[in-house]
Design a protein around this motif. Structure first.
Motif, PDB file in Angstrom:
ATOM      1  N   LEU A  31      47.874  38.379  32.214  1.00 47.86           N
ATOM      2  CA  LEU A  31      46.745  37.679  32.843  1.00 47.86           C
ATOM      3  C   LEU A  31      46.587  36.269  32.282  1.00 47.86           C
ATOM      4  CD1 LEU A  31      44.015  40.464  32.951  1.00 47.86           C
ATOM      5  CD2 LEU A  31      45.078  39.347  34.918  1.00 47.86           C
ATOM      6  N   GLU A  35      46.886  33.043  34.567  1.00 45.36           N
ATOM      7  CA  GLU A  35      45.647  32.368  34.917  1.00 45.36           C
ATOM      8  C   GLU A  35      45.149  31.389  33.866  1.00 45.36           C
ATOM      9  OE1 GLU A  35      42.733  34.916  36.657  1.00 45.36           O
ATOM     10  OE2 GLU A  35      44.272  36.262  37.442  1.00 45.36           O
ATOM     11  N   ILE A  43      38.575  38.906  31.949  1.00 43.86           N
ATOM     12  CA  ILE A  43      39.651  39.817  31.537  1.00 43.86           C
ATOM     13  C   ILE A  43      39.226  41.253  31.798  1.00 43.86           C
ATOM     14  CG2 ILE A  43      41.004  40.683  29.583  1.00 43.86           C
ATOM     15  CD1 ILE A  43      40.696  37.841  28.338  1.00 43.86           C
ATOM     16  N   LYS A  46      39.605  42.613  35.268  1.00 42.72           N
ATOM     17  CA  LYS A  46      40.959  42.798  35.778  1.00 42.72           C
ATOM     18  C   LYS A  46      41.771  43.847  35.026  1.00 42.72           C
ATOM     19  CE  LYS A  46      40.884  38.150  37.468  1.00 42.72           C
ATOM     20  NZ  LYS A  46      41.693  37.178  38.126  1.00 42.72           N
TER      21      LYS A  46
END
Length: 103
Positions: A31, A35, A43, A46
């Motif tokens: 991640l 991103e 965080i 997701k």
């Protein structure tokens, strides 16, 4: 050839790889690679972890100097701290996720 002079390096590599060898930590790093800097809340949205578990994973990666954070008021923003992690994650992506390569 003796590996004794390299033993400290081998111990460091082993510790580094142990810190990365958890699927949840790898997901967090994926991640952050994709991103960039993210808040703990972003965080947590997701990655399917409790807030407590996420906090423990982030703490482990901070201890290993894999990630770092900055604070804005009550919000923590995490990013990858170690440039070698960026290289390694990019290589792992190329090997294990070739379908996500840019064309």
């Amino acid at each position: 050839m003796s590996l004794e002079p390299q033993y400290n390096n081998i111990l460091n590599v082993s510790s580094f790889l142990q810190a990365l060898s958890n699927p949840n930590r790898l997901m967090i790093l994926c991640l952050l690679i994709q991103e960039g800097e993210l808040t703990v809340g972003a965080i947590n949205e997701k990655v399917d972890l409790s807030a407590s578990a996420l906090s423990q994973h982030l703490a482990k990666m901070r201890d290993e100097e894999i990630v770092t954070y900055r604070r804005e008021s009550q919000t923590l923003y995490y990013r990858i701290h170690n440039p070698d992690v960026i290289k390694l994650m990019s290589t792992l992506k190329d090997i294990f996720c070739p379908e996500t390569k840019e064309k």
